[in-house]
Design an enzyme around this catalytic site. Sequence first.
Site, PDB file in Angstrom:
ATOM      1  N   CYS A  64      -5.502-103.322  -3.966  1.00  0.00           N
ATOM      2  CA  CYS A  64      -5.147-102.321  -2.960  1.00  0.00           C
ATOM      3  C   CYS A  64      -4.187-101.301  -3.579  1.00  0.00           C
ATOM      4  O   CYS A  64      -2.975-101.455  -3.536  1.00  0.00           O
ATOM      5  CB  CYS A  64      -4.515-102.987  -1.736  1.00  0.00           C
ATOM      6  SG  CYS A  64      -4.212-101.839  -0.374  1.00  0.00           S
ATOM      7  N   ASN A 296     -10.846-104.853  27.347  1.00  0.00           N
ATOM      8  CA  ASN A 296     -11.809-105.035  28.440  1.00  0.00           C
ATOM      9  C   ASN A 296     -13.153-104.376  28.149  1.00  0.00           C
ATOM     10  O   ASN A 296     -14.213-104.945  28.424  1.00  0.00           O
ATOM     11  CB  ASN A 296     -11.222-104.473  29.740  1.00  0.00           C
ATOM     12  CG  ASN A 296     -10.013-105.272  30.199  1.00  0.00           C
ATOM     13  OD1 ASN A 296      -9.936-106.474  29.971  1.00  0.00           O
ATOM     14  ND2 ASN A 296      -9.060-104.604  30.826  1.00  0.00           N
ATOM     15  N   GLU A 371     -10.830 -98.953  19.483  1.00  0.00           N
ATOM     16  CA  GLU A 371     -11.331-100.308  19.647  1.00  0.00           C
ATOM     17  C   GLU A 371     -11.608-100.958  18.290  1.00  0.00           C
ATOM     18  O   GLU A 371     -11.365-102.154  18.096  1.00  0.00           O
ATOM     19  CB  GLU A 371     -12.598-100.289  20.510  1.00  0.00           C
ATOM     20  CG  GLU A 371     -12.321 -99.861  21.949  1.00  0.00           C
ATOM     21  CD  GLU A 371     -13.585 -99.627  22.759  1.00  0.00           C
ATOM     22  OE1 GLU A 371     -13.524 -99.773  23.996  1.00  0.00           O
ATOM     23  OE2 GLU A 371     -14.636 -99.285  22.167  1.00  0.00           O
TER      24      GLU A 371
END
Length: 401
Positions: A64, A296, A371
């Site tokens: 990285c 949700n 999301e």
Amino acid sequence: MGFLFVKALASRGRLEAVTQQMGYHPQYLDSFLKMQHYLLHMDGPLPFACRHYIAIMAAARHQCWYLVNLHMLQFLRVGGDPQWLRGLDFMPPKLRNLNEINKILAHRPWLISKEHIEKLLKISEQSWSLAELVHAVVLVAHYHALASFVFGCGCEQEWLDGRSILNGQGSLDSCVELESLRELMMLKRPLSPREGEEDISREGDRAPCCLGDSGLFFPSDFDGEIVRATDLSCYVQDPDFGYQDFARRDEDQTQLFRVQDYSWEDHGFSLVNRLYSDVGHLLDEKFRTVDGLQSNAMAKRQGCESSVFKRGIWNYIHCMFGIRYDDYDYAEVNHFLERMLKVYIKTVTCYPEKTSPEMFRRFWKQFKHSEKVHVNLLILEARMQAELLYALRAITQYMIS
């Protein structure tokens, strides 16, 4: 750091890429920044320069560049010896002895044992204290997991390309002014590899070095050639050691880590707090915060409740590291997590350096960017907790043996 403050900084292009991505979930970002600030900048068992060097060692296991370069610069800012940045042969043996645990936790944490702990705690003048070791273990786990997030959200590619893969925006400054570091790096004479074997808290003599367009460079001790310090192989021992699928055959059931026998809530939390004050509370807050994030819309698309969906991702990640929950029906993983999502989660968790921006774009095309970041936060925290559980259990076994 409040959300409005984060937004104000972002509007001026002053937030580095990780903070920008986590800013989609400001409550989590707040708990993340508090914990990371405490680990790196507040009073603790390890010297400040060593904290950044351990971050370099951990991030290098996954190649990285983004995190390695960030902490190379921070290491110099807090007075770290530039010679250490030449690689493992130039760092003090006490830090070099951490390599085995760094390697195992990064790729196969189930292999760590009390013997590894005992070896570090009983090496004469180079021995670690329990408090120092816990601090180091938390740093190592934190930066392995953060490397997963960096690759998973495209921050690594953005850093390498100098542009944003994810949002089509120009890349943000890393919050480290490169020019101001030139003065820090113009210091004394070069050291031979073994001259650097002083105590890790000693500043030591330093070599002249300079800053190039793509990293830090040091004059060679031998013939005047330039040695490039950003070759990450110099920070990695046994580079061929990587993740292997945890054995699931019946004869290997004894290797399973059963959460009812050793859990974060009942065992790990109290051990960390006892040996490294307050970090247990900050870690626990971070675990609870990511668990409390709303998902949700994602869960509805998968036909389940939010809690079921998040637990499926968390338990799937732990399962890949041999951690099992007796009260969980693992058939739910296949039922609620579609194949492309599982492939993405496994890649980001187990070998994040193989993650491509295309993988980020392809999984769940219908989902919002925030999301997808949420999924990566779950990966980060589940992976970090898995590493901590194995390391802290080994420390506990050493303490009671």
